[in-house]
Design a protein around this motif. Structure first.
Motif, PDB file in Angstrom:
ATOM      1  N   LEU A  97       0.895  -1.199  -0.104  1.00 29.56           N
ATOM      2  CA  LEU A  97      -0.056  -0.084  -0.087  1.00 29.56           C
ATOM      3  C   LEU A  97       0.893   1.211  -0.063  1.00 29.56           C
ATOM      4  O   LEU A  97       0.561   2.290  -0.757  1.00 29.56           O
ATOM      5  CB  LEU A  97      -0.831  -0.234   1.391  1.00 29.56           C
ATOM      6  CG  LEU A  97      -2.052  -1.176   1.179  1.00 29.56           C
ATOM      7  CD1 LEU A  97      -2.754  -1.298   2.441  1.00 29.56           C
ATOM      8  CD2 LEU A  97      -2.866  -0.907   0.020  1.00 29.56           C
ATOM      9  N   GLN A  98       1.957   1.075   0.788  1.00 26.24           N
ATOM     10  CA  GLN A  98       2.839   2.333   0.583  1.00 26.24           C
ATOM     11  C   GLN A  98       3.350   2.429  -0.849  1.00 26.24           C
ATOM     12  O   GLN A  98       3.707   3.940  -1.053  1.00 26.24           O
ATOM     13  CB  GLN A  98       3.839   2.058   1.532  1.00 26.24           C
ATOM     14  CG  GLN A  98       3.707   2.336   3.160  1.00 26.24           C
ATOM     15  CD  GLN A  98       4.731   1.608   4.235  1.00 26.24           C
ATOM     16  OE1 GLN A  98       5.864   0.960   3.588  1.00 26.24           O
ATOM     17  NE2 GLN A  98       4.232   1.823   5.523  1.00 26.24           N
ATOM     18  N   GLN A  99       3.697   1.444  -1.403  1.00 25.47           N
ATOM     19  CA  GLN A  99       4.590   1.563  -2.706  1.00 25.47           C
ATOM     20  C   GLN A  99       3.486   2.429  -3.661  1.00 25.47           C
ATOM     21  O   GLN A  99       3.967   3.016  -4.488  1.00 25.47           O
ATOM     22  CB  GLN A  99       4.648   0.230  -3.279  1.00 25.47           C
ATOM     23  CG  GLN A  99       6.005  -0.251  -2.714  1.00 25.47           C
ATOM     24  CD  GLN A  99       6.486  -1.803  -3.112  1.00 25.47           C
ATOM     25  OE1 GLN A  99       5.487  -2.051  -3.892  1.00 25.47           O
ATOM     26  NE2 GLN A  99       7.454  -2.100  -2.660  1.00 25.47           N
ATOM     27  N   ILE A 100       2.341   2.268  -3.574  1.00 25.16           N
ATOM     28  CA  ILE A 100       1.158   3.248  -4.225  1.00 25.16           C
ATOM     29  C   ILE A 100       0.836   4.583  -3.594  1.00 25.16           C
ATOM     30  O   ILE A 100      -0.154   5.006  -4.114  1.00 25.16           O
ATOM     31  CB  ILE A 100       0.015   2.429  -4.700  1.00 25.16           C
ATOM     32  CG1 ILE A 100      -0.823   1.907  -3.664  1.00 25.16           C
ATOM     33  CG2 ILE A 100       0.382   1.232  -5.639  1.00 25.16           C
ATOM     34  CD1 ILE A 100      -2.138   1.515  -4.017  1.00 25.16           C
ATOM     35  N   GLY A 101       1.532   4.719  -2.623  1.00 27.25           N
ATOM     36  CA  GLY A 101       1.183   5.911  -1.773  1.00 27.25           C
ATOM     37  C   GLY A 101      -0.017   6.082  -1.178  1.00 27.25           C
ATOM     38  O   GLY A 101      -0.883   7.177  -1.162  1.00 27.25           O
ATOM     39  N   ALA A 102      -0.625   4.810  -0.903  1.00 26.84           N
ATOM     40  CA  ALA A 102      -2.064   4.868  -0.420  1.00 26.84           C
ATOM     41  C   ALA A 102      -2.236   5.501   1.019  1.00 26.84           C
ATOM     42  O   ALA A 102      -1.318   5.251   1.939  1.00 26.84           O
ATOM     43  CB  ALA A 102      -2.640   3.499  -0.329  1.00 26.84           C
ATOM     44  N   ALA A 103      -3.253   6.105   1.511  1.00 23.62           N
ATOM     45  CA  ALA A 103      -3.691   6.544   2.716  1.00 23.62           C
ATOM     46  C   ALA A 103      -4.440   5.223   3.293  1.00 23.62           C
ATOM     47  O   ALA A 103      -5.474   4.726   2.742  1.00 23.62           O
ATOM     48  CB  ALA A 103      -4.558   7.756   2.843  1.00 23.62           C
ATOM     49  N   VAL A 104      -4.187   4.927   4.471  1.00 24.64           N
ATOM     50  CA  VAL A 104      -4.725   3.463   4.735  1.00 24.64           C
ATOM     51  C   VAL A 104      -5.386   3.830   6.198  1.00 24.64           C
ATOM     52  O   VAL A 104      -4.912   4.298   7.196  1.00 24.64           O
ATOM     53  CB  VAL A 104      -3.673   2.418   5.148  1.00 24.64           C
ATOM     54  CG1 VAL A 104      -4.302   1.254   5.560  1.00 24.64           C
ATOM     55  CG2 VAL A 104      -2.892   1.954   3.910  1.00 24.64           C
ATOM     56  N   SER A 105      -6.775   3.554   6.266  1.00 28.77           N
ATOM     57  CA  SER A 105      -7.439   3.332   7.416  1.00 28.77           C
ATOM     58  C   SER A 105      -7.829   1.786   7.815  1.00 28.77           C
ATOM     59  O   SER A 105      -7.585   1.104   7.012  1.00 28.77           O
ATOM     60  CB  SER A 105      -8.964   4.069   7.503  1.00 28.77           C
ATOM     61  OG  SER A 105      -8.705   5.322   6.613  1.00 28.77           O
ATOM     62  N   GLU A 106      -8.081   1.592   9.157  1.00 30.98           N
ATOM     63  CA  GLU A 106      -8.052   0.212   9.533  1.00 30.98           C
ATOM     64  C   GLU A 106      -9.571  -0.151  10.297  1.00 30.98           C
ATOM     65  O   GLU A 106      -9.796   0.771  10.905  1.00 30.98           O
ATOM     66  CB  GLU A 106      -7.062  -0.067  10.378  1.00 30.98           C
ATOM     67  CG  GLU A 106      -5.564  -0.022   9.555  1.00 30.98           C
ATOM     68  CD  GLU A 106      -4.676  -1.025  10.455  1.00 30.98           C
ATOM     69  OE1 GLU A 106      -4.782  -1.734  11.215  1.00 30.98           O
ATOM     70  OE2 GLU A 106      -3.309  -0.509  10.070  1.00 30.98           O
ATOM     71  N   LEU A 107     -10.123  -1.072   9.666  1.00 33.91           N
ATOM     72  CA  LEU A 107     -11.117  -2.039  10.667  1.00 33.91           C
ATOM     73  C   LEU A 107     -10.595  -3.301  10.856  1.00 33.91           C
ATOM     74  O   LEU A 107     -10.808  -4.290  10.291  1.00 33.91           O
ATOM     75  CB  LEU A 107     -12.353  -2.126   9.914  1.00 33.91           C
ATOM     76  CG  LEU A 107     -13.500  -2.668  10.688  1.00 33.91           C
ATOM     77  CD1 LEU A 107     -14.035  -1.795  11.748  1.00 33.91           C
ATOM     78  CD2 LEU A 107     -14.635  -2.973   9.608  1.00 33.91           C
ATOM     79  N   PRO A 108      -9.873  -3.342  12.083  1.00 40.50           N
ATOM     80  CA  PRO A 108      -9.499  -4.925  12.758  1.00 40.50           C
ATOM     81  C   PRO A 108     -10.649  -5.506  13.354  1.00 40.50           C
ATOM     82  O   PRO A 108     -11.645  -4.680  13.805  1.00 40.50           O
ATOM     83  CB  PRO A 108      -8.406  -4.419  13.650  1.00 40.50           C
ATOM     84  CG  PRO A 108      -8.386  -3.085  14.169  1.00 40.50           C
ATOM     85  CD  PRO A 108      -9.381  -2.317  13.181  1.00 40.50           C
ATOM     86  N   GLY A 109     -10.384  -6.880  13.795  1.00 41.08           N
ATOM     87  CA  GLY A 109     -11.412  -7.433  14.653  1.00 41.08           C
ATOM     88  C   GLY A 109     -12.731  -8.019  14.060  1.00 41.08           C
ATOM     89  O   GLY A 109     -13.439  -8.012  14.932  1.00 41.08           O
TER      90      GLY A 109
END
Lengths: 388, 388
Positions: B55-67
């Motif tokens: 995801l970093q390699q495409i410069g993505a902003a990442v939000s997360e929904l774990p669990g």
């Protein structure tokens, strides 16, 4: 199993009466339609009128490209491309069998390309896009209704070559088994041989650890064998026609049944050179060549041929050597093709040894063919000589 | 064979190392990504870091929904929808098994809908669109990676319900068998049972003249049976894991193996009510219920059960009545589930008769279930009682 990518975006509308969905299926893409068809049987059967009615209901403007040949020609494809550009066509509708759909695909990819469409077939250019196309299938055989492949013949150069592209998949295909009731018996036979041959090209593979794919292939072969004669003898047997139609589509829908397997396709390449010179039906060429290809290569992986004999042809292995079982399966294939009325020798179609050298040379134009056993010019010549 | 429509647009990237294609696969759709995952095993295995790198390699902003839970909850889905709206997410990436992918789908269809997402599951609203989503599969079981279905649990109401939509198909799914090496044995078992159960729901059908589809179903069942124990006993057997993974995907990729066949799905609906109250694993519930469903319904079409016994379990029919052959096939199913370590009775999971009435009633909330044999409340109660 090898790594692979698979995608097949074509929407299938299958069953009696599905033609009623044609207008609404097209209108999402455009209303300036090029109607591509073959020798005119669709006028005799009334299908042409039913199609035009659907097109009228969505207010479509219709241009026509009739007369697509059984081995469709690049000259016809060029004619279609010219019509699309002149008439600003936004959707191509193919009505027919694999030849008509293949021609429509070549037109579709040719329209946005500045050069000559034959460049794609000679690997001089890569396909970048296509006009949207759809199909109404009238003959079960090639699977062209649910894949991105097209095979076109260039008579000036006596070449028959293939392309494949994700852009060339039909947006939708209408598969009504009733539309195949009027297919002549010899074309039904060719369709059966073609379907089975497509499976052979995938099933006879050197790739290890593919038990599911092998069984999917065998499932299609068994279904075709069980339903083929029914459809030949009772042309309006809906169940038989439906089973053949689904089998043909699944046999070559982008490789779904053989994902992760190296395919062969040598026999198709040899056949293309035969029909590029002699213009025989593709299914006839395959019926002649395939059992001879099998005899020439089976020792490369005899276990696959043993499995084929036992699972598809129900050869009883008791007391037989691997060699005997494998050869019995190959003979059963030959016998089945003969039983349903397919030719077994090139001489059955008045083809002699004269052009064997030329055909063998042209088959390997881009290098050796096949992967189950890699075939060089000499190998191809041997298989053609076995087939005389 | 019935008339049908079929389309499956999901692109599959299958094989070791395919994770390297994740970044480029996402970037066609967006770079503001919601990463959805489960209990954190992806952090323990290092997969989480590999994903983030892509995801970093495409410069993505990442939000997360774990669990995300094993039986994913609508409360979690609602949380995901809220994140998507707040963060203006343009692509959802599910990393996990069927539960995680199902949750991601429910989030994807819920984002553009003004009302509450549970409306879709209660048939109060129709799905009109979805955020694009993709998946990285870590568990072979549900086929969710290549279909448009999602099953979600509502704990407030003790309901577990399904939706299906063309909009919910993943744009792509990455299937690397190596990612399943670390799956615990009991989850591998549940995946095997789930895959086989999906095939059962399609294969045991009253629709006539479907020889190809029946064989496709049998192909998957045989492949799973042959490879299941290998994967359980040798978790890093690549071929076994790959064969199970492809089988699970094909078992429920939008109905490809059962086009034109009426499906049943009664057992799944009963199981959903069991796990909606007791939160047992879906595969455990199916292993308990399916052989009992078979015993309850097999007389409705004994020829299909005879075929199942002979072709899948290789029951020798010699000297046996149809009844005996059919029952031997059902017993073989039960024995196989037991052999690989799946439970056979509800009491194995501490479930008694107390809620049987409530589960039976809720199963038929929208009317009788199933089509092989239409099951009313009394029938469902009988099957649950057989399973105690």
């Amino acid at each position: 199993m090898n790594s692979f990518q698979f995608q097949n975006p074509t929407r299938i509308l299958f069953g009696k009466g599905m033609l009623e969905q044609l207008g609404s299926s097209i209108s999402a893409y455009g209303t300036n339609v090029l109607l591509v068809y073959g020798g005119g049987s669709i006028k005799a059967t009334g299908l042409y009128d039913r199609i035009l009615k659907q097109l009228q209901q969505i207010g479509a403007a219709v241009s026509e490209l009739p007369g697509v040949e059984p081995n469709p020609r690049v000259s016809t494809v060029r004619k279609g491309i010219a019509i699309c550009r002149e008439q600003k066509i936004d959707f191509i509708l193919a009505v027919g069998g694999g030849s008509v759909i293949d021609a429509a695909k070549a037109i579709a990819v040719g329209v946005p390309y500045e050069g000559d469409v034959w460049d794609f077939f000679m690997r001089k250019a890569a396909i970048q896009g296509a006009l949207p196309l759809g199909s109404v299938l009238t003959l079960s055989a090639t699977g062209s209704e649910m894949n991105g492949s097209s095979v076109i013949t260039n008579w000036e150069e006596n070449l028959k070559k293939a392309i494949g592209s994700i852009h060339a998949y039909p947006k939708f295909s209408i598969l009504d088994p009733e539309l195949t009731y009027t297919v002549p018996a010899n074309q039904t036979v060719n369709g059966i041989v073609d379907t089975m041959s497509h499976v052979f090209e995938q099933y006879f593979s050197q790739t290890a650890d593919t038990p599911l794919q092998e069984r999917l292939c065998e499932s299609i072969l068994q279904t075709v064998v069980e339903n083929g004669e029914k459809a030949i003898h009772t042309p309006d047997d809906y169940a038989a026609r439906a089973n053949l139609m689904l089998s043909a589509t699944y046999a070559l829908n982008g490789g779904m049944i053989s994902v992760g397997m190296q395919n062969d396709w040598a026999t198709h390449m040899i056949e293309h050179e035969v029909s590029a010179i002699y213009d025989i039906a593709h299914g006839e060429g395959l019926a002649i060549l395939f059992p001879n290809w099998m005899r020439y290569v089976y020792r490369e992986r005899i276990d696959r041929f043993v499995q084929f004999a036992v699972r598809v042809w129900h050869i009883d292995p008791t007391g037989k050597s691997e060699e005997e079982i494998a050869l019995a399966g190959i003979q059963a294939t030959r016998d089945y093709f003969t039983k349903i009325g397919a030719p077994s020798r090139l001489s059955d179609r008045n083809i002699d040894a004269k052009e064997v050298g030329r055909m063998a040379k042209e088959t390997v134009r881009f290098g050796p063919v096949g992967s189950f056993k890699k075939l060089h010019e000499d190998d191809v010549r041997s298989i053609l000589e076995l087939s005389l």
